[in-house]
Design a protein around this motif. Structure first.
Motif, PDB file in Angstrom:
ATOM      1  N   PRO A  15       0.833  -1.200   0.000  1.00 42.61           N
ATOM      2  CA  PRO A  15       0.000   0.000   0.000  1.00 42.61           C
ATOM      3  C   PRO A  15       0.870   1.254   0.000  1.00 42.61           C
ATOM      4  CG  PRO A  15       0.249  -0.802   2.234  1.00 42.61           C
ATOM      5  CD  PRO A  15       1.035  -1.742   1.357  1.00 42.61           C
ATOM      6  N   LEU A  16       0.244   2.366  -0.323  1.00 41.62           N
ATOM      7  CA  LEU A  16       0.938   3.651  -0.203  1.00 41.62           C
ATOM      8  C   LEU A  16       1.080   3.980   1.281  1.00 41.62           C
ATOM      9  CD1 LEU A  16      -1.014   5.463  -3.029  1.00 41.62           C
ATOM     10  CD2 LEU A  16       1.452   5.058  -3.033  1.00 41.62           C
ATOM     11  N   GLU A  17       2.183   4.628   1.617  1.00 40.46           N
ATOM     12  CA  GLU A  17       2.437   4.887   3.034  1.00 40.46           C
ATOM     13  C   GLU A  17       1.780   6.170   3.525  1.00 40.46           C
ATOM     14  OE1 GLU A  17       6.660   4.874   3.328  1.00 40.46           O
ATOM     15  OE2 GLU A  17       6.792   2.767   2.739  1.00 40.46           O
ATOM     16  N   PHE A  80       1.848   3.800 -10.043  1.00 41.95           N
ATOM     17  CA  PHE A  80       0.515   3.461  -9.526  1.00 41.95           C
ATOM     18  C   PHE A  80       0.625   3.033  -8.073  1.00 41.95           C
ATOM     19  CE2 PHE A  80      -2.581  -0.045  -8.734  1.00 41.95           C
ATOM     20  CZ  PHE A  80      -3.732   0.725  -8.731  1.00 41.95           C
ATOM     21  N   GLY A  81      -0.355   3.432  -7.285  1.00 41.29           N
ATOM     22  CA  GLY A  81      -0.360   3.001  -5.899  1.00 41.29           C
ATOM     23  C   GLY A  81      -1.778   2.839  -5.374  1.00 41.29           C
ATOM     24  N   CYS A 136      -5.488  -6.220  -5.528  1.00 38.60           N
ATOM     25  CA  CYS A 136      -4.087  -6.541  -5.853  1.00 38.60           C
ATOM     26  C   CYS A 136      -3.198  -6.403  -4.613  1.00 38.60           C
ATOM     27  CB  CYS A 136      -3.572  -5.597  -6.941  1.00 38.60           C
ATOM     28  SG  CYS A 136      -4.272  -5.929  -8.562  1.00 38.60           S
ATOM     29  N   GLN A 137      -2.286  -7.352  -4.481  1.00 43.42           N
ATOM     30  CA  GLN A 137      -1.387  -7.366  -3.328  1.00 43.42           C
ATOM     31  C   GLN A 137       0.000  -6.846  -3.680  1.00 43.42           C
ATOM     32  OE1 GLN A 137      -2.296  -8.528  -0.151  1.00 43.42           O
ATOM     33  NE2 GLN A 137      -4.355  -8.510  -1.031  1.00 43.42           N
ATOM     34  N   ASN A 138       0.332  -6.892  -4.954  1.00 44.54           N
ATOM     35  CA  ASN A 138       1.685  -6.484  -5.351  1.00 44.54           C
ATOM     36  C   ASN A 138       1.683  -6.025  -6.816  1.00 44.54           C
ATOM     37  OD1 ASN A 138       1.799  -8.864  -7.024  1.00 44.54           O
ATOM     38  ND2 ASN A 138       2.164 -10.026  -5.128  1.00 44.54           N
ATOM     39  N   SER A 139       2.851  -5.593  -7.265  1.00 40.55           N
ATOM     40  CA  SER A 139       2.937  -5.015  -8.611  1.00 40.55           C
ATOM     41  C   SER A 139       2.618  -6.042  -9.708  1.00 40.55           C
ATOM     42  CB  SER A 139       4.323  -4.400  -8.833  1.00 40.55           C
ATOM     43  OG  SER A 139       5.319  -5.353  -8.613  1.00 40.55           O
ATOM     44  N   GLN A 140       3.017  -7.292  -9.465  1.00 36.10           N
ATOM     45  CA  GLN A 140       2.722  -8.332 -10.474  1.00 36.10           C
ATOM     46  C   GLN A 140       1.217  -8.487 -10.667  1.00 36.10           C
ATOM     47  OE1 GLN A 140       5.179  -9.272 -12.030  1.00 36.10           O
ATOM     48  NE2 GLN A 140       6.951  -9.157 -10.698  1.00 36.10           N
TER      49      GLN A 140
END
Lengths: 155, 109
Positions: A15-17, A80-81, A136-140
């Motif tokens: 996630p974005l911080e 993207f975040g 989505c959990q990650n960039s992939q």
């Protein structure tokens, strides 16, 4: 114009911080500037914030697309975040933002910018896509969701 | 017969243009209020607000003139349009297209 070729696994953060609009823009920009030397942090941030002053890029439905055209870059950069909590983004529908796309285009590539913004803003009106992105959990995962969506709808 | 469509961005020429059309024998036309796409995109769709400079030439108001006419009038109308607006000398003033008409209904014969 497809979005997926512009996605860079190192420029996606989940996630974005941060929890404030300007900080989130900065956070996404950092992903790009850390990887690509040609993108000047200060000038680019200023351009992005100037653009926000014209009118918000929080287009509603929990989505924001901060963007700018930058003089000294040679190619399009995309970050993207996903914000864990909704972020106040002055959105058109007043709803907090969770999906944030940041786009930088070379100054002379106006048509590329128009094409990307048009395509992306149409994409994110699709509730099903937004739901998939939020999972989505990650960039992939993000790249996979986008690629699959574009293959299905825009092949 | 032809359908002529004129997109007049500089609407200050409208009165003179219509007078000149009457002079050369254009019996009538339909004039619509219209807006350039770029203006709507950059002013009414917020995500494109940053492109207002790019679409600066797109008119907030323009006129679309429709007329059905004999084929031999096209060159006269073009001449009048050039004479009144100078649209052949500078872009952004007006545009004109002509299309073939394959049926006429409700017109005076």
């Amino acid at each position: 114009m497809r979005i997926s070729p512009y996605l860079d696994k190192d420029c996606i953060k989940i996630p974005l911080e941060n929890e404030k609009k300007h900080h989130i823009i900065q956070e996404l920009l950092d992903l790009i500037t850390e990887k690509y030397d040609e993108v000047d942090q200060e000038i680019t941030l200023q351009s992005l914030l100037e653009r926000e002053k014209i009118e918000t890029t929080g287009i509603g439905e929990n989505v924001a697309i901060p963007h700018a055209r930058i003089k000294k870059i040679q190619k399009v950069y995309f970050a993207f975040g996903i914000a864990q909590k909704g972020v106040e983004f002055d959105s058109l529908d007043q709803r907090p933002v969770r999906l944030v796309f940041l786009i930088l285009c070379p100054e002379k590539k106006v048509n590329t910018q128009i094409g990307l913004l048009a395509r992306l803003s149409r994409f994110v009106h699709d509730k099903r896509l937004r739901k998939k992105l939020l999972k989505c959990q990650n960039s992939q995962d993000v790249i996979r969701v986008f690629t699959k969506y574009e293959d299905k709808h825009f092949s | 017969m032809k359908l002529i469509i004129i997109f007049l961005n500089k609407i200050e020429y409208l009165d003179d243009l219509l007078s000149a059309f009457l002079e050369i024998g254009v019996p009538g036309a339909t004039i619509l209020d219209s807006v350039g796409m770029g203006h709507i995109v950059s002013h009414d769709i917020p995500i494109f607000a940053g492109l207002r400079d790019f679409f600066a030439g797109s008119s907030p108001t323009n006129k679309t003139i429709l007329m059905v006419t004999q084929k031999d009038m096209i060159s006269k109308i073009d001449e009048v349009l050039k004479d009144v607006t100078g649209y052949d000398q500078q872009t952004g003033i007006a545009k004109m297209v002509s299309l073939p008409v394959d049926g006429l209904f409700g017109f005076d014969r």
